[in-house]
Every structure is written in C-alpha cells, then in structure tokens.
Design a protein around this motif. Sequence first.
Motif, short mmCIF file in Angstrom:
data_model
loop_
_atom_site.label_atom_id
_atom_site.label_comp_id
_atom_site.label_asym_id
_atom_site.label_seq_id
_atom_site.Cartn_x
_atom_site.Cartn_y
_atom_site.Cartn_z
N LYS A 1 0.85 -1.19 0.00
CA LYS A 1 0.00 0.00 0.00
C LYS A 1 0.89 1.24 0.00
O LYS A 1 1.68 1.43 0.93
CB LYS A 1 -0.91 0.01 1.23
N ILE A 2 0.76 2.05 -1.03
CA ILE A 2 1.55 3.27 -1.16
C ILE A 2 0.59 4.45 -1.18
O ILE A 2 -0.32 4.50 -2.02
CB ILE A 2 2.40 3.26 -2.44
N ARG A 3 0.78 5.36 -0.25
CA ARG A 3 -0.13 6.50 -0.18
C ARG A 3 -0.06 7.35 -1.44
O ARG A 3 1.02 7.68 -1.93
CB ARG A 3 0.22 7.37 1.03
N ARG A 4 -1.22 7.69 -1.95
CA ARG A 4 -1.30 8.66 -3.04
C ARG A 4 -1.39 10.04 -2.42
O ARG A 4 -2.34 10.35 -1.71
CB ARG A 4 -2.54 8.40 -3.90
N PRO A 5 -0.40 10.91 -2.64
CA PRO A 5 -0.45 12.25 -2.04
C PRO A 5 -1.74 12.98 -2.43
O PRO A 5 -2.22 12.85 -3.56
CB PRO A 5 0.78 12.94 -2.64
N GLN A 6 -2.28 13.72 -1.49
CA GLN A 6 -3.57 14.38 -1.72
C GLN A 6 -3.50 15.41 -2.84
O GLN A 6 -4.51 15.73 -3.47
CB GLN A 6 -4.05 15.04 -0.44
N TRP A 7 -2.29 15.92 -3.13
CA TRP A 7 -2.14 16.96 -4.15
C TRP A 7 -1.96 16.38 -5.56
O TRP A 7 -1.94 17.12 -6.53
CB TRP A 7 -0.95 17.86 -3.82
N ALA A 8 -1.79 15.05 -5.66
CA ALA A 8 -1.52 14.44 -6.97
C ALA A 8 -2.78 14.51 -7.85
O ALA A 8 -3.85 14.05 -7.46
CB ALA A 8 -1.07 13.00 -6.80
N THR A 9 -2.65 15.07 -9.04
CA THR A 9 -3.78 15.13 -9.98
C THR A 9 -3.95 13.81 -10.72
O THR A 9 -5.05 13.47 -11.14
CB THR A 9 -3.56 16.28 -10.99
N SER A 10 -2.87 13.07 -10.88
CA SER A 10 -2.93 11.74 -11.50
C SER A 10 -1.66 10.98 -11.14
O SER A 10 -0.70 11.56 -10.61
CB SER A 10 -3.07 11.85 -13.03
N VAL A 11 -1.66 9.68 -11.42
CA VAL A 11 -0.52 8.83 -11.10
C VAL A 11 -0.17 7.99 -12.32
O VAL A 11 -1.05 7.37 -12.93
CB VAL A 11 -0.84 7.89 -9.91
N GLU A 12 1.10 7.99 -12.68
CA GLU A 12 1.57 7.10 -13.74
C GLU A 12 2.37 5.97 -13.11
O GLU A 12 3.19 6.19 -12.22
CB GLU A 12 2.45 7.88 -14.73
N SER A 13 2.12 4.75 -13.57
CA SER A 13 2.77 3.58 -12.97
C SER A 13 3.07 2.55 -14.05
O SER A 13 2.32 2.41 -15.02
CB SER A 13 1.86 2.96 -11.91
N ASN A 14 4.17 1.84 -13.86
CA ASN A 14 4.50 0.75 -14.79
C ASN A 14 3.82 -0.56 -14.40
O ASN A 14 3.93 -1.55 -15.11
CB ASN A 14 6.02 0.55 -14.84
N LYS A 15 3.14 -0.56 -13.25
CA LYS A 15 2.45 -1.76 -12.78
C LYS A 15 0.99 -1.43 -12.50
O LYS A 15 0.66 -0.31 -12.07
CB LYS A 15 3.09 -2.29 -11.48
N PRO A 16 0.10 -2.38 -12.70
CA PRO A 16 -1.31 -2.13 -12.40
C PRO A 16 -1.55 -1.98 -10.90
O PRO A 16 -0.86 -2.62 -10.08
CB PRO A 16 -2.02 -3.37 -12.95
N SER B 1 10.61 -7.52 -8.03
CA SER B 1 9.72 -6.69 -8.82
C SER B 1 10.14 -5.24 -8.68
O SER B 1 10.74 -4.84 -7.67
CB SER B 1 8.27 -6.88 -8.37
N VAL B 2 9.82 -4.43 -9.67
CA VAL B 2 10.12 -3.00 -9.65
C VAL B 2 8.85 -2.23 -9.97
O VAL B 2 8.19 -2.49 -10.98
CB VAL B 2 11.22 -2.63 -10.68
N ILE B 3 8.50 -1.30 -9.09
CA ILE B 3 7.37 -0.41 -9.31
C ILE B 3 7.91 1.00 -9.56
O ILE B 3 8.68 1.53 -8.75
CB ILE B 3 6.42 -0.38 -8.09
N GLU B 4 7.52 1.58 -10.67
CA GLU B 4 7.91 2.95 -11.00
C GLU B 4 6.66 3.83 -10.97
O GLU B 4 5.67 3.53 -11.64
CB GLU B 4 8.56 3.00 -12.39
N LEU B 5 6.74 4.89 -10.18
CA LEU B 5 5.60 5.80 -10.03
C LEU B 5 6.01 7.23 -10.32
O LEU B 5 7.15 7.63 -10.04
CB LEU B 5 5.04 5.74 -8.61
N GLU B 6 5.08 7.99 -10.84
CA GLU B 6 5.25 9.44 -10.93
C GLU B 6 3.93 10.09 -10.59
O GLU B 6 2.89 9.77 -11.17
CB GLU B 6 5.72 9.88 -12.31
N PHE B 7 3.99 10.98 -9.60
CA PHE B 7 2.80 11.71 -9.18
C PHE B 7 2.74 13.03 -9.94
O PHE B 7 3.63 13.88 -9.80
CB PHE B 7 2.83 11.96 -7.68
N LYS B 8 1.71 13.18 -10.74
CA LYS B 8 1.55 14.41 -11.51
C LYS B 8 0.87 15.48 -10.65
O LYS B 8 -0.01 15.18 -9.83
CB LYS B 8 0.71 14.15 -12.76
N THR B 9 1.27 16.71 -10.86
CA THR B 9 0.68 17.80 -10.09
C THR B 9 0.83 19.10 -10.85
O THR B 9 1.36 19.13 -11.97
CB THR B 9 1.34 17.90 -8.70
N GLU B 10 0.41 20.17 -10.23
CA GLU B 10 0.52 21.51 -10.82
C GLU B 10 0.65 22.52 -9.70
O GLU B 10 0.44 22.20 -8.52
CB GLU B 10 -0.71 21.81 -11.67
#
Length: 651
Positions: free
Chosen positions: A505-520, A538-547
């Motif tokens: 379980k990885i917290r999604r920051p409240q400010w993130a508008t979307s999340v990109e991930s290499n894993k479902p 296993s490797v999980i790659e995440l990027e939290f999009k914001t503005e």
Amino acid sequence: MNDMASYIRYSVFFLLVIIADMTQGQMMPLHEKYSRLPVGSIKPSGWLRNQMKCDMEGFVGNLDRLVPTLMNDSIYGSGRLKKHSKAKDLGNLKAGDAAGDEQYKWWNSETQSNWWDGFIRNAILLDDHQALEKIKSYINGVLKTQDEDGYLGIYDEELRYKFVSENGELWAKSTLLRGLLAYYDYCNDSALLNSIIMAVENVMTNYPLNSSNPFFAGTDFAGGVAHGLTFTDILDRLYQITGDRRYPVYAAFLYDNFSRNFSSEKDAQLPNILDKDFKLQSHGVHTYEHLRPLIVSAYATGRHDLIQALDIYLSRIRSCTTQSGGPIGDEWIAGRKADATMTGYEYCSIHELLDSYSVLFQKSGDLKAVNDIENIFFNAAQGSRNPDHSCIAYLKTDNSFEMEGSKNGLKEGEHPQTRYKYSSVHQDVAVCCVPNAGRITPYFIQTCWLKEGEDILVAPLIAPCNVTSSINGHPVSIEESTEYPYSNRVVFKIKTESEGSLKLKIRRPQWATSVESNKPFKTEEGFLIFNYDSVSDSVIELEFKTEVRVVEDSNQEKYFRYGALLYAFPIEAIESIGRVYTHDFKDFGYKAKDLQHYDYYINHKAMFKDGMIIAKLRNHDNQKIEEVNLIPIGKSILRQASFKLESVKTN
C-alpha cells in the motif's frame, strides 16, 4: 483549582463519565490500524541520508562537546537530586522565564536524554559503528545507576515519588527510556528490555493505579510535572513490544489524573477540551506533546468522551498551525490562531507535533495525520534549518524578515527576545530545540513504512529509504529510490526470498492530480494497492503528476505550493556571527539587504520550472507587477511565504 473541592468536583466528573461509558458498553480498547517496525528496519538513502550524515558530523554528533558541563552532569547517577540540591548554572539567560529555580534542577536530564535519543537513532539508521560503540558505553553506564528495586531516575531516595510541587520525575524517565527503547529495538537485548520493564514497574508500584496522585503539584507553574505526562510514550511502546494490557490502562490513568489536577499547562486537560469556549493557551510544546497521551488513552479505553475530545483537540491544534505545518509555540499559544508573520513556532513544537501525528496515524490510519507529518517535515522543519551551516532556529515564522533575535522586528515586551536566530546550541535560551532537531528525522523515518497485519507493507510517506521486514514470516526488502519531495518520481525495488503473496500500500499524495505507474494498481482509501500472488523480485515505477496550487490560510493570505513543498520568495540577507562555540559551530543572525514585500496578484500565471515556481506578483512599494522566482521554503533563510491580496494604491 487544586483545592479539595476542585479535586472532588473533577473526580465526580470522571466517575460519571466512566459509569456512562460502562453503561453504554464502550469501555473497550479500539483496534489499532498499523504496527510499527523496529528502529533500524528503515534506513535512509539519497539526500535524506546525506543530510543525516551532515547532522552527525555537525550539531547532532557534537552537542556533547559543545556543552560538556550540561552533558557530563551525573544527574541520573552520583549527582541525583537531594532535598537541598541547588539549581544548576545552565549558561542561559533566565529573564522572563515562567518558573523559578526548581525547573533548572531537572533540566539537564531533558537536555542529555533527548540528545542521546536522537544520537542513538541517527547512529542506528546510518550504521555509524563509531557512534554505536559510544552508545554501548552510555547504555552500560545508565544501567549501572539502576537501583535494585528498578528505579531509574534523577532523585535520591528522600525525594522520589514524594512531590507536592514542581519536579522532573516522570519527565526525566520519559526522555531517558525513549532512547533505551530505541536501542532495544536495534539490539533486541532481553536484559536491556528487562531493565526498562523494571523501571516502569517501579513507577507503577510507587504511583499505584487509581489510588495515587502523581500530577498533584500545587498551584504554581510546574512545567516539568506536565512534561511527565509523556511517560505514556514509554507505556505505549512497551505495550507494542510485549502486548501487556496493563501499560495502556496505566497510561489512561495518568491522563485522567493529569486532567483532575491543577496545571498551568491546561490545554489537554479533558474538562478544558470538552469546554466549547476554551481556547488553546499553554506553552506550545506541552500542548502538542500532550496530544499523544490523549490518543493513547482514547485507544486504550474506547471511552466516548476521549474519542470526542480527540476530535476537538485536533481541530484546535490545526487552527494554531500555519500553512508550513508550524504550530504556534513562541512560547505560549495565548488563544491565538496561526499567522504567517505574527506567530512563531519552536523547533521543539515542530518535533512534538510530528511525533503526535505519527502516533495518531499508526493507531487510526487517518490520512489527515500523515499529510500533516509530510507538511511539517518537508516545510516547517526543513525551513527552520540553516541551509548553509549546521544549526537550527529556536523560533521561526513562515514570513521571516529578519533573524537577529526578535520576531520580524517586533518588540517582545520588556525583555529582549533572543530565540529568532540560528544556533547549534541555543544555550542562552535552553538546550532543548537542538536535541529535538536531532530526533525529528529518525522519528519521521519510522513512519515511512508500517505493517498492516502479517502480509501488508504500508508506505504512508514517500522518502528515499530502504526497508527490511517480513511477510508471513518470510524476509522482504524494498529499496525506495527518489529525490522526493524535490522530484515526484519514485522507484520501489522489491526483493524477497519467498514466492508467497505480497500486498503493498503506497499513499497517493492528496495533491496528486494523476498517477503514472508501470504496474497495475487499485485505489483504496487514499492508497495505491499493488497485489502480488507470487513475487520474488519486482520493480514499481511511479510518478505523481501535479501543478502549481494557490492555497489560503485563515487570514486570507495566499501561499504557493507544488507537490509536497511550500514555496517562498527568498530575501537576500547579510549574515552576522554571534557567539562562537568552536571554529565550526557559531550563532548566526540575518538582516535583509533590501526588504521588499510583495502582494498577491490574481493573474499570477504561476508555473513550475527548474525547481522553482515562477509567478507574477505586485511589488507592494512601487505597485508594479514583477515576475519573481519562489524557492522551496526549506532552502530559505529570510523569506516571504504568504501574500496578501491588496487593493492597488492610487495617488
């Protein structure tokens, strides 16, 4: 309030509450959402490790050398306090202090033990073998002072447990045992744990459950007695280690007894919390650390009044907190609400509130608490460090227009204020904030990973670190690589010797508008859920999009945010040197070269570029619209972080 009539009135109040809860069947402990990992299970990496290494080479690792008289005081051993012991010369300016000589008698116990707690945790997390050898010697020395009946503390037999006024009995134990418990987590030494248990049993024997009055201290200021309520920290941790229910039950007794007695630090007393007209007014550090005993008591008993009080108290604290996460603590709250310029926050308050929110999240899973932890650590705490020298601000404000002692040039009454400066010691005030600055990073790291049950690892905070744990009895390690919060990309490399299932379980920051991930993943209650029926590597790659976001405080002043960070306009400053401790450790003051103020401009067109927010603001003096660069508040010294929406001046 401490006469017999008041005591009887409070006792009747609590008796009625307890009877009501028993009638409603609510005297049952609450389920705790997560469990902590032992100290040392989570190790820092990247920029966070580098900062901790610099701290160990700086003020954290050298404080005992900078104030040897305070650190070498054998207050827990041969120098235990007796009836006619005199107050120590601590080297501080006492003008304006709320208490007399009694607090100065126990003060060295706090300075020493809080420093050791931070030093121990930093050494463990950094695998600093030289420091760990030093710690072994310290621990052995402490245990040699333990009496046969288990007593560990700062008082001779003629004084201990016999107080009717200011004392540091429980406070000295709290600060000492926190460090010993951290070291036990690391070494798993049963003899050390037994010594800690004996020390706690000694307290419970001499202050018997429901038939003693440990927080009776007369009607004068007794800050040490009030600090002693944090003995619940020790009880809570021992419960987590041993599962012995007597510890949280005793913690609830301590909180009730504190609430029944007079205290100058009254914000967390139950009747005051339940009084809808009461406003927070006490010494900030007490107010924020006392959140933990309330949390522990509420979860220990499940009592309706404590659960209700917890919600009220959290709401009051948040009204006293600035957008950076800095809670009023300069030094008293005094019924005020947070203000970017007018209310300062103490580094001790920053740490204690972060720790309290950590306990709240561990027990409740409340994501508001973990959002607050992130905000406090990355903004208020980093923004109170000096980015150029190994030192911290005792007091700081979100808008910091000078750091030469006073608060933004304002007078502090009859006595000159010295707390608004940077120092690696702050001995002229109290050597309390620097030790707590050494504790805050390890305490933050311990909440970066927790466990839920036996098969779920939880990452509520994003930070560069590595965790080692077990899932259903099988070893698992995760390397978390990131420059967060300066970058919103993060990579998790998972390794396990088992082919068994794993839930992450990885917290999604409240400010993130979307999340990109290499894993479902699935989204569940603010977390990204990754399920593996079988995983070895296993490797999980995440990027939290914001503005860029503009947020508003209760005074309608605007702040700029991007991701987890708060941004501010840096004010160029002239540095001055104050007291010199050694060639490498000094006090520093700062005066603005050219103090300019900006107002908020609605059409700011803010954009994020190259680690900065570029925005259009109105120059308050000449009324021109100017493009300015805002930097993370943690990389600033003098700054303007909030911007008022001012009407245009006309001639």
